[in-house]
Enzyme design. Structure first.
Site, PDB file in Angstrom:
ATOM      1  N   ASP A   1       0.878  -1.165   0.000  1.00 21.86           N
ATOM      2  CA  ASP A   1       0.000   0.000   0.000  1.00 21.86           C
ATOM      3  C   ASP A   1       0.918   1.219   0.000  1.00 21.86           C
ATOM      4  O   ASP A   1       2.099   1.114   0.361  1.00 21.86           O
ATOM      5  CB  ASP A   1      -0.882  -0.024   1.249  1.00 21.86           C
ATOM      6  CG  ASP A   1      -1.811   1.164   1.335  1.00 21.86           C
ATOM      7  OD1 ASP A   1      -2.287   1.630   0.281  1.00 21.86           O
ATOM      8  OD2 ASP A   1      -2.040   1.633   2.460  1.00 21.86           O
TER       9      ASP A   1
ATOM     10  N   ASP B   1      -0.081   4.952   1.068  1.00 20.51           N
ATOM     11  CA  ASP B   1      -0.292   5.847   2.208  1.00 20.51           C
ATOM     12  C   ASP B   1      -0.184   5.097   3.531  1.00 20.51           C
ATOM     13  O   ASP B   1      -0.887   4.109   3.758  1.00 20.51           O
ATOM     14  CB  ASP B   1      -1.672   6.508   2.102  1.00 20.51           C
ATOM     15  CG  ASP B   1      -1.784   7.384   0.869  1.00 20.51           C
ATOM     16  OD1 ASP B   1      -1.091   8.408   0.819  1.00 20.51           O
ATOM     17  OD2 ASP B   1      -2.556   7.030  -0.043  1.00 20.51           O
TER      18      ASP B   1
ATOM     19  N   GLU C   1      -1.021   9.671   6.076  1.00 23.11           N
ATOM     20  CA  GLU C   1      -2.412   9.556   6.517  1.00 23.11           C
ATOM     21  C   GLU C   1      -2.884  10.743   7.361  1.00 23.11           C
ATOM     22  O   GLU C   1      -3.990  11.248   7.156  1.00 23.11           O
ATOM     23  CB  GLU C   1      -2.612   8.247   7.294  1.00 23.11           C
ATOM     24  CG  GLU C   1      -2.337   6.992   6.488  1.00 23.11           C
ATOM     25  CD  GLU C   1      -3.407   6.683   5.442  1.00 23.11           C
ATOM     26  OE1 GLU C   1      -4.180   7.595   5.078  1.00 23.11           O
ATOM     27  OE2 GLU C   1      -3.455   5.536   4.986  1.00 23.11           O
TER      28      GLU C   1
ATOM     29  N   ALA D   1     -13.955   8.100  -3.447  1.00 24.15           N
ATOM     30  CA  ALA D   1     -15.352   7.759  -3.726  1.00 24.15           C
ATOM     31  C   ALA D   1     -16.095   7.361  -2.459  1.00 24.15           C
ATOM     32  O   ALA D   1     -17.313   7.586  -2.333  1.00 24.15           O
ATOM     33  CB  ALA D   1     -15.415   6.627  -4.745  1.00 24.15           C
TER      34      ALA D   1
ATOM     35  N   SER E   1      -2.861   0.973  -4.344  1.00 22.92           N
ATOM     36  CA  SER E   1      -3.319   2.037  -3.446  1.00 22.92           C
ATOM     37  C   SER E   1      -4.750   2.466  -3.747  1.00 22.92           C
ATOM     38  O   SER E   1      -5.184   2.479  -4.900  1.00 22.92           O
ATOM     39  CB  SER E   1      -2.381   3.248  -3.579  1.00 22.92           C
ATOM     40  OG  SER E   1      -2.881   4.361  -2.887  1.00 22.92           O
ATOM     41  N   SER E   2      -5.456   2.888  -2.697  1.00 22.19           N
ATOM     42  CA  SER E   2      -6.792   3.457  -2.864  1.00 22.19           C
ATOM     43  C   SER E   2      -6.733   4.881  -3.404  1.00 22.19           C
ATOM     44  O   SER E   2      -7.740   5.404  -3.881  1.00 22.19           O
ATOM     45  CB  SER E   2      -7.547   3.450  -1.522  1.00 22.19           C
ATOM     46  OG  SER E   2      -7.826   2.138  -1.110  1.00 22.19           O
TER      47      SER E   2
ATOM     48  N   ASP F   1      -5.648   8.008  -5.978  1.00 25.86           N
ATOM     49  CA  ASP F   1      -5.589   8.029  -7.436  1.00 25.86           C
ATOM     50  C   ASP F   1      -4.135   8.085  -7.899  1.00 25.86           C
ATOM     51  O   ASP F   1      -3.220   8.339  -7.124  1.00 25.86           O
ATOM     52  CB  ASP F   1      -6.438   9.158  -8.025  1.00 25.86           C
ATOM     53  CG  ASP F   1      -5.948  10.548  -7.637  1.00 25.86           C
ATOM     54  OD1 ASP F   1      -4.716  10.764  -7.581  1.00 25.86           O
ATOM     55  OD2 ASP F   1      -6.788  11.426  -7.408  1.00 25.86           O
TER      56      ASP F   1
ATOM     57  N   ASP G   1      -1.702  -0.864   6.094  1.00 21.38           N
ATOM     58  CA  ASP G   1      -1.821  -0.161   7.378  1.00 21.38           C
ATOM     59  C   ASP G   1      -3.269   0.044   7.799  1.00 21.38           C
ATOM     60  O   ASP G   1      -3.518   0.581   8.877  1.00 21.38           O
ATOM     61  CB  ASP G   1      -1.132   1.203   7.298  1.00 21.38           C
ATOM     62  CG  ASP G   1      -1.916   2.193   6.467  1.00 21.38           C
ATOM     63  OD1 ASP G   1      -2.249   1.851   5.310  1.00 21.38           O
ATOM     64  OD2 ASP G   1      -2.208   3.294   6.953  1.00 21.38           O
TER      65      ASP G   1
END
Length: 218
Positions: A12, A14, A21, A54, A108-109, A111, A167
């Site tokens: 991941d 972040d 974060e 989102a 990663s979530s 963008d 995380d």
């Protein structure tokens, strides 16, 4: 298990590669306040850690509130500006990546613009080149397994022989749903006042560690 023995290691971004974060949740709290929505940093961490942008809109729609169209673009600009001036890598991550012989990538979530900037600012981009996969590329973001399965497919790796470093609760859940081994990392600044060991263990992490210097401990 030796991380070097996996077919693929997925990181991941972040909170695992970069200490972002708290910065991003502060930006979210501030921007929401500017548009008349109250959400403190602690609530932002609890609700949206490891989630895509989102998920923010979905959260408010479920409560009968619609975010203005310009809020999320404004948030993105604020986050990118903040990262450019203040983002730091997770201590020790550079050494881990330099020593890692297994194929590795980012899932990663965030963008792709944010991930790319984060890695550029912190000097980590050369460790991944174009092996960056984000929630924009799949139908369902974390905690669904889609993103991790997509990354494994692109990297031509068996999910059952893939290690994920995460995380967040949603990230751990996504990795387990994908049939992967997942290690929870709690060394980011957002875990200083939270029991990350308990949080990620309860989510299903196979191991939890707090310093990148412990990455190779098995």
């Amino acid at each position: 298990m030796d991380p070097g023995k996996f077919d693929l290691v997925i990181f991941d971004c972040d909170g695992v590669l970069v200490d972002s974060e708290l910065l991003s949740c502060r930006c979210l709290s501030e921007v929401l306040a500017e548009f008349g929505f109250e959400l403190c940093v602690e609530q932002a961490l609890e609700l949206f850690l490891g989630r895509s942008s989102a998920a923010i809109g979905h959260y408010y729609r479920e409560r009968g509130q619609v975010l203005p169209d310009r809020l999320l673009p404004h948030l993105k600009a604020r986050v990118l500006e903040t990262f450019a001036g203040a983002l730091q890598p997770i201590p020790g991550i550079g050494s881990v990546l330099s020593a890692l012989n297994s194929p590795h990538c980012v899932a990663s979530s965030s963008d792709i613009d944010r991930v790319s900037l984060s890695l550029d600012v912190t000097g980590l981009s050369s460790h991944f080149e174009d092996r960056l996969y984000t929630a924009q590329m799949v139908k369902h973001g974390k905690p669904a397994p889609d993103l991790f399965l997509y990354a494994a497919e692109k990297m031509r790796a068996d999910p059952s022989c893939t290690l994920v470093i995460e995380d967040s609760v949603s990230g751990v859940q996504a990795a387990k749903a994908a049939g992967m081994i997942v290690w929870g990392f709690v060394g980011g600044s957002h875990y200083r006042a939270r029991d990350g060991q308990a949080i990620l263990s309860a989510a299903g992490a196979d191991r939890v560690f707090a310093r990148m210097s412990d990455f190779w401990e098995t």
